[in-house]
Motif scaffolding. Structure first.
Motif, PDB file in Angstrom:
ATOM      1  N   GLY A 141     -55.624 -72.127  68.893  1.00  0.00           N
ATOM      2  CA  GLY A 141     -56.102 -73.272  68.039  1.00  0.00           C
ATOM      3  C   GLY A 141     -57.516 -73.712  68.300  1.00  0.00           C
ATOM      4  O   GLY A 141     -58.208 -74.092  67.471  1.00  0.00           O
ATOM      5  N   GLU A 142     -57.912 -73.889  69.704  1.00  0.00           N
ATOM      6  CA  GLU A 142     -59.219 -74.246  70.062  1.00  0.00           C
ATOM      7  C   GLU A 142     -60.241 -73.305  69.491  1.00  0.00           C
ATOM      8  O   GLU A 142     -61.350 -73.748  68.646  1.00  0.00           O
ATOM      9  N   LYS A 143     -59.851 -72.152  69.322  1.00  0.00           N
ATOM     10  CA  LYS A 143     -60.999 -71.158  68.918  1.00  0.00           C
ATOM     11  C   LYS A 143     -61.083 -71.176  67.415  1.00  0.00           C
ATOM     12  O   LYS A 143     -61.984 -70.968  66.776  1.00  0.00           O
ATOM     13  N   MET A 144     -59.842 -71.267  66.726  1.00  0.00           N
ATOM     14  CA  MET A 144     -59.722 -71.407  65.167  1.00  0.00           C
ATOM     15  C   MET A 144     -60.468 -72.981  64.760  1.00  0.00           C
ATOM     16  O   MET A 144     -61.182 -72.737  63.806  1.00  0.00           O
ATOM     17  N   ALA A 145     -60.679 -73.850  65.632  1.00  0.00           N
ATOM     18  CA  ALA A 145     -61.178 -75.069  64.966  1.00  0.00           C
ATOM     19  C   ALA A 145     -62.583 -74.756  65.130  1.00  0.00           C
ATOM     20  O   ALA A 145     -63.308 -75.257  64.412  1.00  0.00           O
ATOM     21  N   ALA A 146     -63.047 -74.224  66.320  1.00  0.00           N
ATOM     22  CA  ALA A 146     -64.428 -73.425  66.426  1.00  0.00           C
ATOM     23  C   ALA A 146     -65.002 -72.852  65.267  1.00  0.00           C
ATOM     24  O   ALA A 146     -66.250 -73.064  64.872  1.00  0.00           O
ATOM     25  N   LEU A 147     -63.965 -71.855  65.109  1.00  0.00           N
ATOM     26  CA  LEU A 147     -64.427 -71.057  63.855  1.00  0.00           C
ATOM     27  C   LEU A 147     -64.440 -71.663  62.455  1.00  0.00           C
ATOM     28  O   LEU A 147     -65.301 -71.392  61.545  1.00  0.00           O
ATOM     29  N   ALA A 148     -63.612 -72.471  62.310  1.00  0.00           N
ATOM     30  CA  ALA A 148     -63.785 -73.420  61.100  1.00  0.00           C
ATOM     31  C   ALA A 148     -64.980 -74.025  60.741  1.00  0.00           C
ATOM     32  O   ALA A 148     -65.477 -74.111  59.879  1.00  0.00           O
ATOM     33  N   LEU A 149     -65.064 -74.848  61.999  1.00  0.00           N
ATOM     34  CA  LEU A 149     -66.228 -75.570  62.039  1.00  0.00           C
ATOM     35  C   LEU A 149     -67.741 -74.836  61.851  1.00  0.00           C
ATOM     36  O   LEU A 149     -68.515 -75.131  60.791  1.00  0.00           O
ATOM     37  N   ALA A 150     -67.710 -73.541  62.393  1.00  0.00           N
ATOM     38  CA  ALA A 150     -68.790 -72.607  62.154  1.00  0.00           C
ATOM     39  C   ALA A 150     -68.814 -72.114  60.638  1.00  0.00           C
ATOM     40  O   ALA A 150     -69.924 -72.254  60.103  1.00  0.00           O
ATOM     41  N   ASP A 151     -67.777 -71.790  60.254  1.00  0.00           N
ATOM     42  CA  ASP A 151     -67.600 -71.484  58.773  1.00  0.00           C
ATOM     43  C   ASP A 151     -68.144 -72.600  57.810  1.00  0.00           C
ATOM     44  O   ASP A 151     -68.809 -72.332  56.875  1.00  0.00           O
ATOM     45  N   ARG A 152     -67.684 -73.700  58.099  1.00  0.00           N
ATOM     46  CA  ARG A 152     -68.090 -74.840  57.329  1.00  0.00           C
ATOM     47  C   ARG A 152     -69.658 -75.196  57.367  1.00  0.00           C
ATOM     48  O   ARG A 152     -70.538 -75.447  56.487  1.00  0.00           O
ATOM     49  N   LYS A 153     -70.167 -75.123  58.389  1.00  0.00           N
ATOM     50  CA  LYS A 153     -71.722 -75.053  58.809  1.00  0.00           C
ATOM     51  C   LYS A 153     -72.328 -73.792  58.093  1.00  0.00           C
ATOM     52  O   LYS A 153     -73.455 -74.264  57.242  1.00  0.00           O
ATOM     53  N   ALA A 154     -71.682 -72.762  58.164  1.00  0.00           N
ATOM     54  CA  ALA A 154     -72.426 -71.570  57.544  1.00  0.00           C
ATOM     55  C   ALA A 154     -72.436 -71.974  55.955  1.00  0.00           C
ATOM     56  O   ALA A 154     -73.391 -71.555  55.401  1.00  0.00           O
ATOM     57  N   ARG A 155     -71.131 -72.297  55.412  1.00  0.00           N
ATOM     58  CA  ARG A 155     -71.245 -72.456  54.049  1.00  0.00           C
ATOM     59  C   ARG A 155     -72.274 -73.522  53.360  1.00  0.00           C
ATOM     60  O   ARG A 155     -72.559 -73.527  52.353  1.00  0.00           O
ATOM     61  N   GLN A 156     -72.322 -74.619  54.305  1.00  0.00           N
ATOM     62  CA  GLN A 156     -73.517 -75.633  53.925  1.00  0.00           C
ATOM     63  C   GLN A 156     -74.881 -74.899  53.862  1.00  0.00           C
ATOM     64  O   GLN A 156     -75.925 -75.213  53.391  1.00  0.00           O
ATOM     65  N   ALA A 157     -75.295 -73.925  54.949  1.00  0.00           N
ATOM     66  CA  ALA A 157     -76.294 -73.191  55.185  1.00  0.00           C
ATOM     67  C   ALA A 157     -76.862 -72.336  53.943  1.00  0.00           C
ATOM     68  O   ALA A 157     -77.764 -72.093  53.567  1.00  0.00           O
ATOM     69  N   VAL A 158     -75.755 -71.758  53.497  1.00  0.00           N
ATOM     70  CA  VAL A 158     -75.986 -71.019  52.256  1.00  0.00           C
ATOM     71  C   VAL A 158     -75.913 -71.840  51.019  1.00  0.00           C
ATOM     72  O   VAL A 158     -76.876 -71.735  50.195  1.00  0.00           O
TER      73      VAL A 158
END
Length: 186
Positions: free
Chosen positions: A169-186
């Motif tokens: 779960g904690e890794k999934m949350a970190a990946l989701a946060l990174a994914d969200r930041k990546a989408r915003q960057a694109v």
């Protein structure tokens, strides 16, 4: 006799002649129809000529379909350099459509050619993070044409066991946060 149906040879010849009309298509149904025709494994210069024209002058969707069809006729590995060049090119609708065309026409090629899948995985793995993130949406869009069963077979060729894809779960949350930041960057 006027009520007599045309024979199979006549119908296939007509279908091959109709391939020229698909060159500019952006319809997935047209790629599927081309895949059905190619599944008949028809020899012939007319079909090969139409596919060559499609590869150079067609829509990105039909370029993907025809490139895989032409290059994998003898050896699926022949398609690898083309695939790698598409992945290095600009992200966007053209990349998505080329992948869609290649995946629809070559579903069985992808499943039976670990070498081709390995080239794909290597090309993705060698990308810088920023380059990969720019292409994620285009790659996802390309793979949307695969059914769940086809995606599972693709994972099998890659050696991915879907049961091993469980993430804490904690890794999934970190990946989701990174994914969200990546989408915003694109």
């Amino acid at each position: 006799h006027p009520n007599q149906l045309p024979d199979t040879t006549t119908l296939i010849a007509a279908a091959v002649r109709a391939v020229d009309g698909l060159i500019g298509s952006d319809q997935l149904e047209d790629v599927r129809a081309l895949a059905d025709l190619l599944a008949l494994e028809l020899p012939g210069l007319r079909l090969r000529s139409a596919l060559k024209t499609m590869r150079t002058s067609g829509s990105p969707l039909m370029q993907g379909a025809s490139a895989l069809a032409l290059e994998s006729l003898h050896d699926a590995r022949a398609f690898a350099p083309t695939l790698a060049s598409w992945l290095q090119g600009p992200a966007g609708k053209e990349m998505t459509d080329r992948l869609r065309g290649a995946l629809i026409v070559g579903a069985t090629v992808w499943q039976s050619s670990p070498e081709l899948v390995e080239v794909f995985a290597e090309a993705i793995g060698q990308m810088e993070d920023v380059a990969f993130l720019r292409r994620v949406a285009a790659l996802r869009g390309g793979f949307e044409v695969l059914s769940a069963a086809e995606r599972r077979r693709f994972h099998e060729v890659l050696g991915i066991n879907e049961r091993t894809l469980t993430i804490p779960g904690e890794k999934m949350a970190a990946l989701a946060l990174a994914d969200r930041k990546a989408r915003q960057a694109v």
